[in-house]
Scaffold this motif. Structure first.
Motif, PDB file in Angstrom:
ATOM      1  N   GLU A  36      23.675  47.242  22.758  1.00 29.00           N
ATOM      2  CA  GLU A  36      23.236  45.852  22.902  1.00 29.00           C
ATOM      3  C   GLU A  36      24.369  44.893  22.549  1.00 29.00           C
ATOM      4  N   ALA A  37      25.553  45.270  23.045  1.00 32.96           N
ATOM      5  CA  ALA A  37      26.738  44.443  22.823  1.00 32.96           C
ATOM      6  C   ALA A  37      26.708  43.263  23.791  1.00 32.96           C
ATOM      7  N   PRO A  38      27.172  42.104  23.380  1.00 29.91           N
ATOM      8  CA  PRO A  38      27.150  40.937  24.267  1.00 29.91           C
ATOM      9  C   PRO A  38      27.878  41.214  25.581  1.00 29.91           C
ATOM     10  N   PHE A  39      27.225  40.841  26.688  1.00 31.57           N
ATOM     11  CA  PHE A  39      27.808  40.996  28.017  1.00 31.57           C
ATOM     12  C   PHE A  39      27.626  39.686  28.759  1.00 31.57           C
ATOM     13  N   ALA A  40      28.731  39.124  29.251  1.00 23.71           N
ATOM     14  CA  ALA A  40      28.690  37.869  30.000  1.00 23.71           C
ATOM     15  C   ALA A  40      28.741  38.174  31.494  1.00 23.71           C
ATOM     16  N   SER A  41      27.677  37.822  32.200  1.00 20.80           N
ATOM     17  CA  SER A  41      27.606  38.036  33.641  1.00 20.80           C
ATOM     18  C   SER A  41      27.780  36.709  34.364  1.00 20.80           C
ATOM     19  N   ARG A  42      28.448  36.737  35.506  1.00 21.47           N
ATOM     20  CA  ARG A  42      28.575  35.506  36.282  1.00 21.47           C
ATOM     21  C   ARG A  42      27.209  34.959  36.663  1.00 21.47           C
ATOM     22  N   GLY A  43      26.302  35.825  37.074  1.00 17.47           N
ATOM     23  CA  GLY A  43      24.949  35.386  37.374  1.00 17.47           C
ATOM     24  C   GLY A  43      24.866  34.331  38.459  1.00 17.47           C
ATOM     25  N   TYR A  50      42.277  44.345  49.653  1.00 14.48           N
ATOM     26  CA  TYR A  50      41.405  44.884  48.617  1.00 14.48           C
ATOM     27  C   TYR A  50      42.123  44.852  47.280  1.00 14.48           C
ATOM     28  N   ASN A  51      41.345  44.938  46.229  1.00 19.54           N
ATOM     29  CA  ASN A  51      41.843  45.272  44.889  1.00 19.54           C
ATOM     30  C   ASN A  51      40.705  45.980  44.172  1.00 19.54           C
ATOM     31  N   ASP A  52      40.508  45.738  42.883  1.00 20.69           N
ATOM     32  CA  ASP A  52      39.420  46.416  42.195  1.00 20.69           C
ATOM     33  C   ASP A  52      38.846  45.534  41.097  1.00 20.69           C
ATOM     34  N   PHE A  53      37.696  45.951  40.624  1.00 24.18           N
ATOM     35  CA  PHE A  53      37.077  45.320  39.464  1.00 24.18           C
ATOM     36  C   PHE A  53      37.490  46.075  38.208  1.00 24.18           C
ATOM     37  N   VAL A  54      37.444  45.388  37.077  1.00 20.33           N
ATOM     38  CA  VAL A  54      37.764  45.997  35.790  1.00 20.33           C
ATOM     39  C   VAL A  54      36.744  45.520  34.758  1.00 20.33           C
ATOM     40  N   LEU A  55      36.576  46.314  33.709  1.00 19.38           N
ATOM     41  CA  LEU A  55      35.719  45.918  32.591  1.00 19.38           C
ATOM     42  C   LEU A  55      36.597  45.432  31.450  1.00 19.38           C
ATOM     43  N   ILE A  56      36.299  44.227  31.017  1.00 13.66           N
ATOM     44  CA  ILE A  56      37.040  43.555  29.953  1.00 13.66           C
ATOM     45  C   ILE A  56      36.133  43.455  28.731  1.00 13.66           C
ATOM     46  N   GLY A  57      36.729  43.452  27.542  1.00 14.98           N
ATOM     47  CA  GLY A  57      35.915  43.283  26.341  1.00 14.98           C
ATOM     48  C   GLY A  57      36.782  43.020  25.125  1.00 14.98           C
ATOM     49  N   ALA A  63      32.514  38.916  24.196  1.00 15.59           N
ATOM     50  CA  ALA A  63      31.582  39.672  25.023  1.00 15.59           C
ATOM     51  C   ALA A  63      32.326  40.537  26.027  1.00 15.59           C
ATOM     52  N   TYR A  64      31.640  41.567  26.496  1.00 17.53           N
ATOM     53  CA  TYR A  64      32.131  42.343  27.625  1.00 17.53           C
ATOM     54  C   TYR A  64      31.879  41.550  28.902  1.00 17.53           C
ATOM     55  N   VAL A  65      32.684  41.836  29.931  1.00 14.20           N
ATOM     56  CA  VAL A  65      32.542  41.133  31.192  1.00 14.20           C
ATOM     57  C   VAL A  65      33.207  41.953  32.290  1.00 14.20           C
ATOM     58  N   MET A  66      32.640  41.889  33.486  1.00 14.92           N
ATOM     59  CA  MET A  66      33.276  42.525  34.641  1.00 14.92           C
ATOM     60  C   MET A  66      34.001  41.458  35.441  1.00 14.92           C
ATOM     61  N   SER A  67      35.262  41.717  35.769  1.00 17.76           N
ATOM     62  CA  SER A  67      36.079  40.745  36.501  1.00 17.76           C
ATOM     63  C   SER A  67      36.801  41.440  37.636  1.00 17.76           C
ATOM     64  N   ASP A  68      37.113  40.685  38.675  1.00 17.67           N
ATOM     65  CA  ASP A  68      38.081  41.195  39.636  1.00 17.67           C
ATOM     66  C   ASP A  68      39.444  41.199  38.945  1.00 17.67           C
ATOM     67  N   ARG A  69      40.265  42.169  39.282  1.00 17.33           N
ATOM     68  CA  ARG A  69      41.538  42.325  38.586  1.00 17.33           C
ATOM     69  C   ARG A  69      42.451  41.104  38.749  1.00 17.33           C
ATOM     70  N   ALA A  70      42.447  40.504  39.943  1.00 14.64           N
ATOM     71  CA  ALA A  70      43.367  39.393  40.204  1.00 14.64           C
ATOM     72  C   ALA A  70      43.108  38.224  39.264  1.00 14.64           C
ATOM     73  N   THR A  71      41.837  37.845  39.092  1.00 16.12           N
ATOM     74  CA  THR A  71      41.527  36.726  38.210  1.00 16.12           C
ATOM     75  C   THR A  71      41.850  37.075  36.767  1.00 16.12           C
ATOM     76  N   TRP A  72      41.601  38.316  36.375  1.00 14.34           N
ATOM     77  CA  TRP A  72      41.907  38.726  35.006  1.00 14.34           C
ATOM     78  C   TRP A  72      43.408  38.644  34.728  1.00 14.34           C
ATOM     79  N   VAL A  73      44.226  39.149  35.629  1.00 10.01           N
ATOM     80  CA  VAL A  73      45.673  39.134  35.413  1.00 10.01           C
ATOM     81  C   VAL A  73      46.196  37.702  35.341  1.00 10.01           C
ATOM     82  N   ALA A  74      45.610  36.811  36.151  1.00  6.51           N
ATOM     83  CA  ALA A  74      46.063  35.421  36.168  1.00  6.51           C
ATOM     84  C   ALA A  74      45.422  34.581  35.063  1.00  6.51           C
ATOM     85  N   PHE A  75      44.464  35.142  34.337  1.00  8.67           N
ATOM     86  CA  PHE A  75      43.715  34.394  33.322  1.00  8.67           C
ATOM     87  C   PHE A  75      44.632  34.042  32.152  1.00  8.67           C
ATOM     88  N   ALA A  76      44.622  32.774  31.756  1.00 10.28           N
ATOM     89  CA  ALA A  76      45.588  32.295  30.760  1.00 10.28           C
ATOM     90  C   ALA A  76      45.026  32.183  29.346  1.00 10.28           C
TER      91      ALA A  76
END
Length: 270
Positions: free
Chosen positions: A137-144, A105-112, A188-201
């Motif tokens: 009404e701030a921009p929010f990017a969803s994976r969708g 497990y890990n967790d999700f985080v809100l990025i912005g 934009a704001y976005v919800m990410s899993d923590r692992a991808t966010w930490v590794a995001f370059a």
């Protein structure tokens, strides 16, 4: 061509073809998994350890969790490693899977954006954070993309009693990495899993703004495909992969994986 030449030519052809035959005969399984496990670098770290221990190669198809389920339902994957517990349990109940187990497990985080126009960093819960984004009404990017992350995000909007909509809400139909790239490009704001966010370059002006709510918990599970439903699959090899993930060796490999000194997945097999 004389007999000696013909013999040498035959030896040469055999020499050229043998590596190809050996490669085709090497045991492998096809694993349908999520983009978060791929993008974070987890598989680069743990798959060689499994291959060394079991002599089995794992070929990963990294897609959203919803797509991974569909691959497995069609019999196009030997194993599943995804993160939507209710969907995994339903998959088993419908007869497509024979066993499911918690793996990590890990967790999700809100990025912005660092300017944080919706004051998400001041929120006292994840539903409060999403309410602030919607009201501003701030921009929010969803994976969708019907991924595990997208499904979790939709449950959180529902808990906040909000139906997000354009123009401020953008459904991209993309994996986690491309979604973060788009969010960075549009502040934009976005919800990410923590692992991808930490590794995001490529964070640009994005920063982590909200974390820690228990509703952001992110469970990953391994699912064994039912042998009667899809008898053509490599069930014995897939069972070895499933067992290794739950073994002390597999759990330690998961625990040892880190990026910049930060552990990204936490083992929790029973």
């Amino acid at each position: 061509m004389n007999k000696i030449a013909a013999t040498l030519a035959g030896i040469g052809l055999l020499g050229l073809s043998s590596p190809l035959l050996a490669q085709e005969e090497a045991p492998y399984i096809t694993l349908a998994s999520t983009t978060s496990t791929e993008n974070s670098g987890l598989f680069d770290a743990i798959l060689p350890q499994f291959t060394e221990a079991a002599g089995i190669e794992v070929r990963v198809v990294a897609v959203g969790t919803g797509q991974a389920f569909e691959l497995a339902r069609r019999g196009d994957a030997d194993a599943l490693l995804v993160h939507d517990t209710s969907g995994e349990e339903r998959f088993v109940a419908e007869g497509y899977g024979s066993e499911r187990a918690d793996v990590m497990y890990n967790d999700f985080v809100l990025i912005g954006p660092s300017a944080d126009p919706a004051d998400v960093a001041e929120a006292d819960s994840v539903t409060d954070a999403l309410t602030r984004i919607a009201e501003a009404e701030a921009p929010f990017a969803s994976r969708g993309d019907d991924s595990g992350t997208h499904r979790a995000e939709q449950r959180l909007w529902e808990a906040a009693e909000i139906t997000p909509a354009a123009p401020w809400y953008r459904e991209l139909g993309s994996g986690m990495g491309p979604t973060l790239n788009t969010a960075a490009g549009m502040d934009a704001y976005v919800m990410s899993d923590r692992a991808t966010w930490v590794a995001f370059a490529n964070p640009q002006d994005l920063t982590l703004l909200f974390e820690g709510d228990e509703r952001l918990f992110n469970q990953y599970g391994s699912v064994v495909i039912d042998a009667e439903r899809h008898p053509h699959l490599k069930h014995e090899l897939a069972a070895q992969w499933h067992a290794w993930l739950l073994s002390d060796e597999g759990q330690q490999a998961i625990a040892d994986f880190s990026v910049d000194g930060q552990q990204l997945f936490f083992p929790n097999a029973d």
